[in-house]
Design a protein around this motif. Structure first.
Motif, PDB file in Angstrom:
ATOM      1  N   LYS A  90       0.813  -1.217   0.000  1.00 55.50           N
ATOM      2  CA  LYS A  90       0.000   0.000   0.000  1.00 55.50           C
ATOM      3  C   LYS A  90       0.847   1.268   0.000  1.00 55.50           C
ATOM      4  N   GLU A  91       2.011   1.213   0.650  1.00 57.16           N
ATOM      5  CA  GLU A  91       2.852   2.406   0.716  1.00 57.16           C
ATOM      6  C   GLU A  91       3.460   2.781  -0.631  1.00 57.16           C
ATOM      7  N   VAL A  93       1.612   2.730  -3.497  1.00 56.07           N
ATOM      8  CA  VAL A  93       0.540   3.182  -4.384  1.00 56.07           C
ATOM      9  C   VAL A  93       0.772   4.616  -4.855  1.00 56.07           C
ATOM     10  N   ASN A  94       1.308   5.447  -3.985  1.00 55.93           N
ATOM     11  CA  ASN A  94       1.542   6.851  -4.347  1.00 55.93           C
ATOM     12  C   ASN A  94       2.889   7.076  -5.017  1.00 55.93           C
ATOM     13  N   ASN A  96       4.598   6.759  -8.212  1.00 59.66           N
ATOM     14  CA  ASN A  96       4.148   6.560  -9.590  1.00 59.66           C
ATOM     15  C   ASN A  96       5.003   5.541 -10.339  1.00 59.66           C
ATOM     16  N   LEU A  99       4.087   2.050  -9.166  1.00 54.44           N
ATOM     17  CA  LEU A  99       2.761   1.700  -9.658  1.00 54.44           C
ATOM     18  C   LEU A  99       2.804   1.348 -11.143  1.00 54.44           C
ATOM     19  N   GLN A 125      -8.282  -3.299  -8.815  1.00 54.22           N
ATOM     20  CA  GLN A 125      -8.095  -2.483  -7.621  1.00 54.22           C
ATOM     21  C   GLN A 125      -9.337  -2.609  -6.760  1.00 54.22           C
ATOM     22  N   TYR A 126      -9.144  -2.896  -5.485  1.00 55.91           N
ATOM     23  CA  TYR A 126     -10.251  -2.980  -4.542  1.00 55.91           C
ATOM     24  C   TYR A 126      -9.992  -1.970  -3.437  1.00 55.91           C
ATOM     25  N   GLU A 127     -10.854  -0.937  -3.384  1.00 54.85           N
ATOM     26  CA  GLU A 127     -10.630   0.197  -2.492  1.00 54.85           C
ATOM     27  C   GLU A 127      -9.258   0.779  -2.821  1.00 54.85           C
ATOM     28  N   ASP A 128      -8.301   0.749  -1.886  1.00 54.79           N
ATOM     29  CA  ASP A 128      -6.982   1.315  -2.188  1.00 54.79           C
ATOM     30  C   ASP A 128      -5.937   0.224  -2.391  1.00 54.79           C
ATOM     31  N   GLN A 129      -6.395  -0.988  -2.734  1.00 62.53           N
ATOM     32  CA  GLN A 129      -5.483  -2.125  -2.880  1.00 62.53           C
ATOM     33  C   GLN A 129      -5.415  -2.604  -4.332  1.00 62.53           C
ATOM     34  N   TYR A 130      -4.211  -2.499  -4.958  1.00 58.37           N
ATOM     35  CA  TYR A 130      -3.990  -3.036  -6.298  1.00 58.37           C
ATOM     36  C   TYR A 130      -3.542  -4.487  -6.176  1.00 58.37           C
TER      37      TYR A 130
END
Length: 331
Positions: A90-91, A93-94, A96, A99, A125-130
């Motif tokens: 998750k860390e 995701v931001n 680029n 990702l 992607q589910y909520e904030d999870q790729y």
């Protein structure tokens, strides 16, 4: 002092039986663990967890973890099959670049149809999870086998080399280089088939990739031209495959030193010791093919994957002939 009529009790722990992804033993763990929280398996120490539902996938156990995320053995509840689900950290995701690498891996594998390239079923992607959903290959990686067995049988090395070279040829025909061939990126499924994974660094084969100051790859297996910032082609992948096969065959990487810089310099300026001089039982044909893959100059390597596959196949035939042919002895 106890209060009359009041009984103090300790909350009971709800136990749940789960399968360890490491030793496959059935073990009991606290069924009230937080999602994705793990505890060591009581049998082997591998992290185990309570199954977690992600859309139609029930994530059951951890297969392995890396820089980009964690891969789980999962059950597809809709199609009733076992799959692998790779969750991106998750860390990242931001970030680029991370990702884009994750997305590139999904798109690249999905576009390549080859028995020895891990097949991607979906990316979502589910909520904030790729996450990626892939075919399951959870019988260890090549580097795990090397660590466990010290070195692999010559026949196994030749089979891996032939199949991975064929996979790389398919990628090349789609205009792609892998760029990070190493034992850790070769997994095995239940049938023992090698599966090439991690196309997160894949690049276009249509141009001679130049460097921006960063060496993409893994130090112990990287090609000299990449170190010297001379760009890379499919022959750079071939060199890395040669270094990977060398490691599996001899139990040693081609060059060992006390620092990464020293290893990089060795790739550029030193000749590797031929495998048949490291392990006398190795046949000359196999040793010669791997040494040609490790040639310092790309022009001295095999110039096509077909040519490489022919050489490895010829070495395999000679090995089998020597192993099973019994000379006729007249009495």
């Amino acid at each position: 002092m106890a209060v009359a009529g009041k009984v103090e009790t300790k909350a009971s722990t709800k136990l749940r039986m789960v399968e360890c992804g490491g030793c496959r033993a059935k073990v009991f763990i606290n069924g009230q663990l937080a999602p994705f929280e793990t505890v060591p398996c009581s049998k082997c120490g591998h992290p185990v967890m309570v199954p977690v539902r992600l859309r139609q996938f029930e994530l059951q156990s951890i297969i392995g973890s890396g820089g980009m995320g964690t891969v789980y053995r999962a059950h597809d509840l809709m199609l009733e099959r076992q799959v692998a689900v790779k969750l991106m950290r998750k860390e990242l995701v931001n970030d680029n670049e991370s990702l884009q690498n994750f997305i590139r891996e999904a798109r690249t594998c999905a576009a390549l149809n080859h028995t020895n390239i891990i097949h991607v079923y979906t990316f979502d992607q589910y909520e904030d999870q790729y996450y990626l959903v892939m075919e399951l290959a959870d019988c260890g990686s090549m580097d795990q086998r090397i660590e466990k067995e010290s070195r692999l049988p010559e026949l196994s090395i030749l089979d891996i080399g032939i199949k991975v070279a064929s996979a790389l040829d398919t990628a090349l025909k789609h205009g792609l280089l892998h760029r990070d061939i190493k034992p850790g990126n070769i997994l095995f499924n239940a049938e023992g088939e090698p599966k090439l994974i991690d196309f997160g660094l894949a690049g276009s084969a249509d141009v001679n990739l130049a460097h921006d100051g960063t060496i993409w790859g893994t130090v112990r297996y990287v090609a000299p031209e990449k170190i010297q910032r001379q760009g890379e082609t499919f022959l750079s992948d071939m060199y890395s495959l040669g270094a990977t096969l060398y490691h599996g065959l001899t139990g040693h990487v081609p060059f060992e030193a006390e620092s990464d810089d020293a290893i990089l310099m060795a790739h550029v300026s030193m000749e590797a010791t031929p495998p048949d001089q490291v392990v006398p039982d190795v046949t000359h044909a196999t040793s010669e093919a791997i040494m040609r893959m490790l040639a310092k100059s790309p022009v001295d390597r095999f110039q096509t994957y077909d040519e490489l596959i022919m050489a490895l196949t010829a070495a395999r035939t000679k090995l089998l002939f020597a192993k099973y042919h019994t000379p006729h002895v007249e009495i």
